[in-house]
Design a protein around this motif. Structure first.
Motif, PDB file in Angstrom:
ATOM      1  N   ASP A 297     109.251  52.018  25.990  1.00 35.46           N
ATOM      2  CA  ASP A 297     107.567  51.352  25.780  1.00 35.46           C
ATOM      3  C   ASP A 297     107.667  51.384  24.370  1.00 35.46           C
ATOM      4  O   ASP A 297     107.585  52.507  24.184  1.00 35.46           O
ATOM      5  CB  ASP A 297     107.892  53.103  27.241  1.00 35.46           C
ATOM      6  N   GLU A 298     107.172  50.375  24.255  1.00 42.31           N
ATOM      7  CA  GLU A 298     106.851  49.531  23.142  1.00 42.31           C
ATOM      8  C   GLU A 298     106.202  50.907  22.310  1.00 42.31           C
ATOM      9  O   GLU A 298     105.613  51.196  21.363  1.00 42.31           O
ATOM     10  CB  GLU A 298     106.334  48.106  22.913  1.00 42.31           C
ATOM     11  N   GLU A 299     104.855  51.205  23.245  1.00 40.35           N
ATOM     12  CA  GLU A 299     103.743  52.057  23.211  1.00 40.35           C
ATOM     13  C   GLU A 299     104.247  53.508  22.573  1.00 40.35           C
ATOM     14  O   GLU A 299     103.623  54.116  21.422  1.00 40.35           O
ATOM     15  CB  GLU A 299     102.853  52.391  24.019  1.00 40.35           C
ATOM     16  N   THR A 302     106.787  52.791  19.516  1.00 34.31           N
ATOM     17  CA  THR A 302     105.761  53.660  18.219  1.00 34.31           C
ATOM     18  C   THR A 302     105.909  54.534  17.364  1.00 34.31           C
ATOM     19  O   THR A 302     105.486  55.100  15.637  1.00 34.31           O
ATOM     20  CB  THR A 302     104.941  53.074  18.309  1.00 34.31           C
ATOM     21  N   LYS A 303     105.748  55.878  18.135  1.00 37.40           N
ATOM     22  CA  LYS A 303     105.876  57.078  18.030  1.00 37.40           C
ATOM     23  C   LYS A 303     107.310  57.799  17.572  1.00 37.40           C
ATOM     24  O   LYS A 303     106.806  59.126  16.524  1.00 37.40           O
ATOM     25  CB  LYS A 303     104.712  58.197  19.136  1.00 37.40           C
TER      26      LYS A 303
END
Length: 311
Positions: A297-299, A302-303
Motif C-alpha cells: 500500500d503506497e501510502e 511512505t511511512k
C-alpha cells in the motif's frame, strides 16, 4: 477503480505461508491461502523452490496485471531494505546467507524485475496486520506481543510502527530486557513452560498445550499458568505505561491458553493502574501475511520505508 492485490508471505522456521490480500480493504482472499513445509537445513535451491511453489499457488487466484507486489514477514537477521538474507549460525536457513531473495524468487516465478518485493520482520508484520485488518485498528497506541518459541513485540502509533525514541525499547524489541535471573525471552516463551513444569513436577511435556490440558486435575499446571500471567503483567507494566498504550494485542501459540492466565494477568494490571483494552489476536497465523501485504500500500509504505533500514 480496478482491483489491486498483493501477496503476503510469512516465512516460518518449518513452513512458508502465502495469501492474496485486497490492498484497498485489507481483506484476504481465503481460497488463495497456500502453505508448504520447508526443511530449513536444506540447500538454497530446495528452500527457494519450496518458497516459490507456495507463492505460485497463491498467484493462481489473480490475474498477473492485478498483482502489485509481494510482501514478506521474514525472520532475522535480514537486510530488510535490500532483501538480502543474513541468517547465519541461527539453526535455520543458513544456506541462504548473502542471497538476494527477491532476485531469486522473481526468476523462479517469472516476475518482472521491477515488481516490488518488500520485507519486514515477523513481529512487526503481525502487529501491522492486526492494526489494519483487526479490531486493534480502533486504537491509537497499540502494543503487540507474540508468545511462542520466542517473545516477539512491536509498538504502533496510528497503525505505524515506532522503533526508536524514548517511548519504546531499542528497535521495539523487549525479548532481551533483563528480567529476574535472565531476560524476558527466558520467561515468556514455550521453553519456560516446559522447563519450569519439569522442574516443579519432574514431568517432561512436548508443548504448552499438553500442560494446558492438565490444568483441570493438576494443581501444578494450574499454578504454572497463574505464575506466568502474573510475571508477564509485571514485566509489561512499565513497557505499556511508557508507551501510553491503550490496547495490547496478544498472539502466538501460547495466546490460545489466555483463559488459563488471564485472571492473574489482569489482576496485576489492575493493581498497577494499567487500564487498557486486551485483545487476543483474531487473525492469528494470517496476521503476519496481512501485515506484510500492507507494505505494498503506497501510502503506508511512505511511512514504513524509512523504518525498514533500521529494523
Amino acid at each position: 477503480m480496478s482491483e489491486k492485490y498483493a501477496i503476503g508471505v510469512d516465512v516460518g522456521g518449518s513452513h512458508i505461508s502465502s495469501v492474496l490480500v485486497d490492498v484497498s480493504s485489507g481483506n484476504i482472499i481465503t481460497e488463495s491461502l497456500s502453505e508448504v513445509k520447508v526443511d530449513n537445513q536444506a540447500s538454497a535451491n530446495e528452500i527457494l523452490d519450496n518458497w516459490a511453489a507456495a507463492i505460485a499457488q497463491t498467484m493462481l487466484f489473480t490475474d498477473r496485471e492485478k498483482l502489485i507486489g509481494i510482501g514478506f514477514a521474514m525472520p532475522g537477521p535480514f537486510d530488510y531494505k535490500n532483501g538480502v538474507a543474513l541468517l547465519k549460525n541461527v539453526a535455520k536457513y543458513d544456506s541462504l546467507y548473502g542471497m538476494n531473495i527477491g532476485d531469486e524468487l522473481k526468476k523462479r516465478l517469472e516476475l518482472p524485475g521491477e515488481m516490488p518485493f518488500r520485507y519486514s520482520n515477523d513481529a512487526l508484520s503481525f502487529a501491522i496486520g492486526e492494526c489494519w485488518g483487526g479490531e486493534a485498528s480502533k486504537y491509537k497506541n497499540v502494543v503487540a506481543i507474540t508468545l511462542g518459541t520466542g517473545f516477539g513485540s512491536a509498538f504502533l502509533s496510528n497503525g505505524v510502527p515506532v522503533i526508536e525514541g524514548d517511548r519504546v525499547p531499542e528497535s521495539g524489541y523487549v525479548y532481551h530486557i533483563p528480567y529476574k535471573e535472565g531476560i524476558a525471552d527466558d520467561y515468556f516463551s514455550t521453553r519456560w513452560f516446559l522447563g519450569e513444569y519439569k522442574r516443579r513436577t519432574g514431568i517432561t511435556c512436548s508443548g504448552v498445550k499438553e500442560i494446558a490440558d492438565r490444568v483441570g486435575n493438576d494443581e501444578a499446571a494450574k499454578t504454572l499458568f497463574y505464575d506466568f500471567g502474573s510475571n508477564l503483567a509485571n514485566f509489561l507494566v512499565p513497557v505499556l505505561a511508557t508507551f501510553d498504550a491503550d490496547c495490547l494485542v496478544i498472539g502466538g501459540n501460547i495466546s490460545r491458553a489466555y483463559p488459563l492466565f488471564s485472571a492473574a494477568f489482569q489482576r496485576v494490571l489492575c493493581e498497577r493502574n494499567i487500564n487498557i483494552e486486551i485483545m487476543i489476536s483474531e487473525l492469528m497465523e494470517s496476521a503476519a501475511m496481512v501485515g506484510s501485504a500492507r507494505l505494498l500500500d503506497e501510502e503506508f509504505w511512505t511511512k514504513m520505508e524509512p523504518l525498514v533500514a533500521k529494523i
